[in-house]
Design a protein around this motif. Structure first.
Motif, mmCIF file in Angstrom:
data_model
loop_
_atom_site.group_PDB
_atom_site.id
_atom_site.type_symbol
_atom_site.label_atom_id
_atom_site.label_comp_id
_atom_site.label_asym_id
_atom_site.label_seq_id
_atom_site.Cartn_x
_atom_site.Cartn_y
_atom_site.Cartn_z
ATOM 1 N N LEU B 227 0.832 -1.206 0.000
ATOM 2 C CA LEU B 227 0.000 0.000 0.000
ATOM 3 C C LEU B 227 0.861 1.249 0.000
ATOM 4 C CD1 LEU B 227 -2.957 -0.791 2.386
ATOM 5 C CD2 LEU B 227 -3.102 -0.088 0.023
ATOM 6 N N SER B 228 1.922 1.231 0.804
ATOM 7 C CA SER B 228 2.771 2.414 0.816
ATOM 8 C C SER B 228 3.480 2.570 -0.518
ATOM 9 C CB SER B 228 3.771 2.343 1.959
ATOM 10 O OG SER B 228 4.409 1.098 1.943
ATOM 11 N N LYS B 230 2.149 1.724 -3.363
ATOM 12 C CA LYS B 230 1.152 2.286 -4.270
ATOM 13 C C LYS B 230 1.009 3.781 -4.065
ATOM 14 C CE LYS B 230 -2.134 -1.344 -5.385
ATOM 15 N NZ LYS B 230 -3.456 -1.885 -5.041
ATOM 16 N N ILE B 231 0.996 4.189 -2.801
ATOM 17 C CA ILE B 231 0.875 5.613 -2.514
ATOM 18 C C ILE B 231 2.098 6.342 -3.033
ATOM 19 C CG2 ILE B 231 0.956 7.269 -0.636
ATOM 20 C CD1 ILE B 231 -1.033 5.581 0.812
ATOM 21 N N ALA B 233 3.888 5.438 -5.456
ATOM 22 C CA ALA B 233 3.832 5.462 -6.914
ATOM 23 C C ALA B 233 2.802 6.468 -7.404
ATOM 24 C CB ALA B 233 3.491 4.075 -7.432
ATOM 25 N N SER B 234 1.748 6.675 -6.641
ATOM 26 C CA SER B 234 0.724 7.612 -7.094
ATOM 27 C C SER B 234 1.134 9.048 -6.813
ATOM 28 C CB SER B 234 -0.604 7.302 -6.411
ATOM 29 O OG SER B 234 -0.430 7.386 -5.028
ATOM 30 N N ASN B 235 2.208 9.205 -6.060
ATOM 31 C CA ASN B 235 2.743 10.559 -5.851
ATOM 32 C C ASN B 235 4.141 10.558 -6.447
ATOM 33 O OD1 ASN B 235 2.732 13.126 -5.005
ATOM 34 N ND2 ASN B 235 2.778 12.668 -2.817
ATOM 35 N N MET B 359 5.634 7.602 5.313
ATOM 36 C CA MET B 359 5.131 6.599 4.385
ATOM 37 C C MET B 359 6.054 5.394 4.328
ATOM 38 S SD MET B 359 3.475 8.016 0.978
ATOM 39 C CE MET B 359 3.436 9.768 1.011
#
Lengths: 88, 361
Positions: B227-228, B230-231, B233-235, B359
């Motif tokens: 999850l971290s 993904k976060i 990667a989305s930032n 994160m």
């Protein structure tokens, strides 16, 4: 009879000790304690707390991820890439 | 007549046995005149009464009080017989109460003994020894108090001493008791963990349960990491190094333990091209407002250099920063890079760094 039982018991005891040390290595703050084997009770308590904290973290992270997705501009090329990552 | 009154009393004494009562009444009507028969009847009834009191004693209920029985005996002779019978009744009742009290005291003494042992054992556990002392003070009181308080004390003790009570045949030396307490605690925690870990209640045995717990903790750790990631990667731009960091760490983990991470290998393989894709984008999208802080910093650094030669070392030092594990490299790099910039910009940068750190953690 009794010898067989005791030998079986010692094997399972060994197994359990192994599993417990494995569990101890998974816990974040028990690593620094090192070789001094903490009591099983404490270890299990720490495991409870750790699982709870992991639950909280997962919830927090998924909240943040959904927030990020909500605030994201949907047709920007960055969002495209992110969506392709998330779809995986 | 007097004996008849006595029969009456005993009849009321066990008023709930209706059939016995009617039988007795019929018999009394028949044999009232014959004294000997009456005496025989009286003995019979007395036997019955003993039986009834035994019944009461075994049921644990309070036997009906004797004065209530005097309502039925209207005759004056009945009073005499009642007085004559009264000590018997009182003795029977007190006997039964005594029996019960003795039973309670035995029950109290049994838990009291392990408690003393536990107090001797657990010098490091004052929370166990303290209630024991309190209970011991209470144990002394019910010896001269009625059975009701004794029952409340036993009820309280049942909840307190369930962990240290030695059953029949169990050792009561201090080591065995301490070991028993320890095992009780462990199994209690295991039960708690069983509730916490899904699917763990199907598994029997401690080893299986521990296995399940370990797997669950590992899966949760992986979930958090994923999850971290993904976060991160989305930032994309700011956390590029962290994605790389995660990526590298997971790769090394996978190399150590290839069978354990089949689920992680797939997303990682798909993350890689996108990350590679990012680097050309980084140069292309320099003017895009939606990109992260890091890009803006580089851009602003290039566009508005406070000192002329600033842009060249910036480009040179950002690159190694990307490869440095953790935020310390970023920090040093940013301080070295943006020392000429104004303070608020740096604070934004450090906030961003803190975020990254969180994160990553």
């Amino acid at each position: 009879m009794s010898s067989r039982r005791s030998s079986r018991g010692s094997i399972s005891e060994e197994e359990i000790n192994e599993l417990i040390s494995k569990l101890q290595s998974l816990l974040p703050n028990s690593r620094r304690r090192g070789s001094s084997q903490a009591s099983t009770t404490k270890l299990l308590k720490e495991t409870c707390n750790y699982i709870k904290s992991l639950h909280r973290e997962v919830d927090d992270l998924s909240d943040r991820l959904s927030d990020l997705m909500a605030t994201m501009d949907h047709n920007s090329p960055g969002a495209e890439i992110i969506r392709s990552i998330l779809r995986s | 007549m007097a004996q008849c009154g006595g029969g009456d009393v005993s009849r009321h004494r066990k008023g709930h046995l209706d059939t016995v009562e009617s039988l007795c009444q019929g018999l009394l009507d028949d044999v009232m005149l014959d004294d000997d028969k009456c005496r025989a009847m009286f003995g019979y009834l007395q036997e019955w009464q003993d039986l009834a009191s035994m019944c009461y004693g075994s049921l644990g209920g309070e036997p009906p009080l004797a004065p209530e029985a005097s309502n039925g005996s209207g005759s004056s002779g009945g009073g005499g017989s009642f007085r004559k019978r009264r000590p018997d009744d009182a003795k029977g009742e007190s006997n039964s109460i005594c029996k019960r009290q003795r039973g309670k005291q035995q029950q109290q003494q049994q838990p009291c003994h392990p408690d003393q042992m536990a107090a001797a054992v657990g010098k490091g556990r004052p929370e166990r020894a303290r209630p024991g002392a309190k209970k011991k003070a209470e144990v002394a009181s019910p010896k001269d108090s009625p059975a009701t308080s004794a029952s409340t004390v036993t009820a309280g003790q049942k909840t307190d001493y369930i962990h240290v009570r030695a059953r029949r045949g169990q050792a009561t030396d201090s080591h065995s008791l301490a070991e028993r307490v320890r095992r009780e605690r462990i199994s209690e925690r295991m039960r708690y963990l069983q509730e916490l870990v899904p699917g763990c209640n199907k598994v029997t045995g401690k080893a299986g349960m521990l296995d399940e717990i370990i797997n669950y903790v590992q899966s949760l750790q992986k979930q958090v990491e994923f999850l971290s990631m993904k976060i991160a990667a989305s930032n994309p731009v700011v956390n590029f190094n962290i994605v790389e960091d995660l990526f590298g760490r997971q790769l090394s983990q996978a190399a150590c333990n290839p069978a354990a991470l089949p689920a992680m290998a797939l997303p990682m393989a798909q993350v890689e091209p996108s990350c590679l894709q990012m680097s050309p984008l980084q140069q292309m999208q320099t003017s895009a407002g939606s990109s992260g802080y890091g890009l803006e910093m580089v851009v602003s650094n290039q566009y508005s250099p406070p000192g002329g030669p600033m842009s060249v070392p910036a480009g040179a030092s950002v690159e190694p920063c990307l490869n440095v594990n953790g935020a310390a490299g970023w920090d040093i790099g940013s301080h070295g890079l943006f020392s000429g910039f104004d303070a608020p910009f740096q604070s934004v940068q450090s906030d961003c760094l803190l975020d990254n750190l969180k994160m990553e953690m």
